[in-house]
Design a protein around this motif. Structure first.
Motif, PDB file in Angstrom:
ATOM      1  N   SER A   1       0.831  -1.219   0.000  1.00  0.00           N
ATOM      2  CA  SER A   1       0.000   0.000   0.000  1.00  0.00           C
ATOM      3  C   SER A   1       0.857   1.257   0.000  1.00  0.00           C
ATOM      4  O   SER A   1       0.371   2.356  -0.241  1.00  0.00           O
ATOM      5  CB  SER A   1      -0.898   0.016   1.242  1.00  0.00           C
ATOM      6  N   SER A   2       2.161   1.101   0.280  1.00  0.00           N
ATOM      7  CA  SER A   2       3.028   2.276   0.429  1.00  0.00           C
ATOM      8  C   SER A   2       3.531   2.762  -0.931  1.00  0.00           C
ATOM      9  O   SER A   2       3.773   1.970  -1.848  1.00  0.00           O
ATOM     10  CB  SER A   2       4.195   1.892   1.331  1.00  0.00           C
ATOM     11  N   ASP A   3       3.745   4.108  -1.033  1.00  0.00           N
ATOM     12  CA  ASP A   3       4.320   4.675  -2.272  1.00  0.00           C
ATOM     13  C   ASP A   3       5.739   4.185  -2.472  1.00  0.00           C
ATOM     14  O   ASP A   3       6.247   4.178  -3.588  1.00  0.00           O
ATOM     15  CB  ASP A   3       4.395   6.218  -2.171  1.00  0.00           C
ATOM     16  N   LYS A   4       6.376   3.839  -1.344  1.00  0.00           N
ATOM     17  CA  LYS A   4       7.801   3.485  -1.437  1.00  0.00           C
ATOM     18  C   LYS A   4       8.000   1.988  -1.704  1.00  0.00           C
ATOM     19  O   LYS A   4       9.110   1.503  -1.697  1.00  0.00           O
ATOM     20  CB  LYS A   4       8.492   3.826  -0.115  1.00  0.00           C
ATOM     21  N   PHE A   5       6.908   1.271  -1.947  1.00  0.00           N
ATOM     22  CA  PHE A   5       7.028  -0.179  -2.087  1.00  0.00           C
ATOM     23  C   PHE A   5       7.942  -0.558  -3.250  1.00  0.00           C
ATOM     24  O   PHE A   5       7.849   0.009  -4.347  1.00  0.00           O
ATOM     25  CB  PHE A   5       5.651  -0.808  -2.307  1.00  0.00           C
ATOM     26  N   THR A   6       8.868  -1.494  -2.985  1.00  0.00           N
ATOM     27  CA  THR A   6       9.661  -2.079  -4.072  1.00  0.00           C
ATOM     28  C   THR A   6       9.604  -3.600  -3.916  1.00  0.00           C
ATOM     29  O   THR A   6       9.699  -4.117  -2.807  1.00  0.00           O
ATOM     30  CB  THR A   6      11.130  -1.639  -4.009  1.00  0.00           C
ATOM     31  N   ASN A   7       9.453  -4.276  -5.024  1.00  0.00           N
ATOM     32  CA  ASN A   7       9.370  -5.733  -5.001  1.00  0.00           C
ATOM     33  C   ASN A   7      10.767  -6.298  -4.735  1.00  0.00           C
ATOM     34  O   ASN A   7      11.688  -6.094  -5.533  1.00  0.00           O
ATOM     35  CB  ASN A   7       8.839  -6.235  -6.353  1.00  0.00           C
ATOM     36  N   ASP A   8      10.939  -6.982  -3.601  1.00  0.00           N
ATOM     37  CA  ASP A   8      12.280  -7.499  -3.279  1.00  0.00           C
ATOM     38  C   ASP A   8      12.445  -8.977  -3.639  1.00  0.00           C
ATOM     39  O   ASP A   8      13.289  -9.677  -3.068  1.00  0.00           O
ATOM     40  CB  ASP A   8      12.609  -7.250  -1.798  1.00  0.00           C
TER      41      ASP A   8
END
Lengths: 288, 295
Positions: free
Chosen positions: B276-283
């Motif tokens: 849900s976060s704008d800072k999400f990155t798929n790790d």
């Protein structure tokens, strides 16, 4: 009426036979449900402990009945035993339950809480909040985890090692495979049953080691005075110590001599009539 | 003719399901990561969550352990299930291990380390007892509350992977699975209200034992902190808005402060791992603690 006539009737009237069978089964189910249980009159303010019946070398085949009856003895509340719960099960389909003044309670923990409230009992009185919390954790470990390792060992692994479960438990030989399937299915759902036999032995030992380390040289879990969780621990260990019939469970508990000594102490303290509460390998009726 | 037609439809539907299953498993296999030696690959069946790094407490527990011990690891979010039907599971140098506790025991053995060295013998046994309280009892009370208490349906709808009519299929499926598992376990035979009483006892015990300590067993973190943190993530974030969360916040705030402490210490990148976060990155495939990979 010869075989040919019967065969011809069955092949020409399959629908009628099916309908008759279904109606017959439904009728039996309805009649059994509507038949009122013989309501016995029990003394007032007395806990009636419904359980399965006495075991060959411990007061019950199920650890939860040993737990509950040990607790009732520890709490010194008026109680009597009814060995009828195989046919007279609780509403939750559990075989260990109580009633008092017509009120029914199932599940050993809920039964204990009921007795605590009704008779104003608190075996953990005087222990710190931290110790009471630790005691609850020990009860959870024993009843919700160690139990599954014990059940799997008794019903699934011991028979593979040649131990005759039906004879030891005095069950009909037709029942043992059904119980084995039920335990395998339930333990798979719970999680422990997904492990291999070796892994289940490992987790059994981890739990026994934790109990052994915790009890150490103490008389009971928290010192010289018994606490509520001692009933859970004793109930479960009684099955390993006295009713493993030479299986892996017996060998496992003997690796922890202080747990064996603990069982003997609890038996001496709360079950002075132990010999009257077991069937000695189904050779005689338990008098109590 | 009518009977044949029905059977034809049944066979076609069965065949379609089989094709979809096979195709997706082939597709998943194509996404297999190439992994360096001596790196733990953590398989998350559910992937990252909307507001939590994992929707299940057990991957949270395992990943917190890896972070606490600075073990080189990477996450695989391709959704493969272990042979035991348990998740999470790990792979390490071609060895597969399932069950979060077995994974932790395996990693401890491989790396020759133990977070419990500072604990006394009695403390280790209490920690094990609490581990079982958390994972074999408390966990199930939360599952029952979420999926068997109809009051939580609006909450579930917000975070469910399927919306609209698909939600009801998801809800029915997961609810049946939980009811079946908890019936076998035993706790599912109680009513939702009885399970609530059991849960309150567990929350109270956790709070009373923690007291005002920094970590569960004292001033230093130990293995039990990983499991407790994973479970509190589920309780305080995934179950936000339920009576379980409200009860904990109101009556046992020390558990909330403990959760915040652990989050800041071991999950400073929390916001980059929640979808849900704008800072999400798929790790998926990202390596952690590479400096500790042995040569």
């Amino acid at each position: 009426m010869d075989m040919e006539t019967i065969k011809s009737f069955v092949t020409t009237h399959p629908r009628e036979i099916c309908i008759t069978a279904v109606v017959g089964v439904a009728l039996i189910a309805v009649i059994r449900r509507r038949r009122k249980r013989e309501k016995k009159v029990y003394p007032p303010n007395t806990i009636v402990h419904h359980q399965m019946g006495r075991g060959p070398y411990a007061p019950s085949l199920t650890p939860f009945a040993v737990k509950l009856e040990t607790y009732l003895r520890m709490a010194k509340v008026p109680f009597l035993n009814e060995h009828d719960s195989v046919t007279n099960k609780s509403s939750k389909n559990k075989v260990t339950w109580i009633e008092c003044n017509g009120e029914e309670v199932a599940d050993s923990e809920f039964c204990i809480q009921y007795v605590n409230n009704k008779f104003n009992v608190d075996l953990d009185k005087g222990f710190s909040d931290e110790d009471r919390a630790a005691a609850l954790a020990i009860q959870r470990m024993v009843d919700e985890h160690l139990y599954w390792a014990v059940a799997l060992q008794r019903w699934v692994y011991d028979p593979k090692d040649g131990i005759n479960v039906s004879k030891n438990m005095n069950f009909s030989w037709t029942l043992a495979p059904l119980v084995r399937r039920m335990i395998a299915k339930q333990s798979y759902a719970q999680g422990v049953g997904r492990h291999t036999e070796e892994e289940v032995h490992h987790v059994m030992h981890e739990d026994l080691k934790a109990l052994s380390m915790f009890i150490g040289n103490k008389k009971f879990l928290f010192g010289d005075r018994v606490c509520q969780a001692d009933s859970s621990v004793f109930g479960m260990l009684s099955q390993l110590y006295w009713q493993s019939y030479g299986g892996y469970g017996e060998k496992a508990i003997h690796e922890y001599p202080n747990l064996c000594a603990y069982c003997d102490r609890m038996k001496a303290e709360y079950w002075p009539d132990w010999d009257d509460c077991i069937t000695h390998g189904w050779t005689r009726k338990a008098t109590k | 003719m009518a009977v044949l037609t029905t059977w034809t439809w049944v066979c076609l539907a069965g065949g379609a399901v089989l094709c979809i299953g096979l195709t997706s498993s082939i597709f998943r296999r194509r996404k297999r990561l190439s992994v360096p030696r001596n790196v733990v690959v953590v398989h998350h069946f559910f992937g990252r969550g909307w507001t939590v790094p994992s929707k299940s407490p057990f991957p949270m527990k395992l990943e917190t352990f890896l972070r606490m011990t600075k073990t080189p690891y990477m996450n695989d979010h391709s959704g493969q299930m272990s042979k035991k039907g348990k998740t999470p599971w790990i792979e390490f140098n071609d060895i597969q291990v399932a069950d979060s506790q077995f994974c932790i025991d395996f990693i401890k053995k491989k790396r020759g380390m133990d977070l419990n060295t500072a604990l006394s013998v009695e403390q280790r046994s209490i920690a094990r007892a609490f581990l079982k309280l958390i994972e074999e009892n408390f966990y199930w009370t939360m599952c029952i509350e979420l999926f068997c208490n109809k009051e939580n349906i609006p909450l579930l709808k917000r975070s469910a992977p399927l919306k609209g009519p698909g939600f009801w299929l998801y809800y029915w499926f997961v609810r049946r699975a939980i009811q079946s598992a908890t019936w076998g376990h035993g706790i599912g035979r109680h009513s939702v209200e009885e399970v609530w009483c059991i849960a309150q006892s567990d929350i109270e015990a956790l709070s009373n034992f923690l007291g005002d300590k920094k970590y569960f067993m004292g001033d230093d973190p130990s293995e039990i902190d990983c499991s407790l943190f994973g479970m509190l993530t589920f309780l305080l974030v995934s179950m936000q808005g339920t009576r379980y969360e409200a009860f904990t916040k109101e009556h046992h705030p020390n558990l909330v402060s403990y959760f915040q402490r652990m989050k800041v210490t071991y999950w400073p990148d929390w916001d980059t791992l929640t979808t849900s976060s704008d800072k999400f990155t798929n790790d998926h495939g990202k390596l952690y603690f590479t400096e500790n990979i042995p040569e």
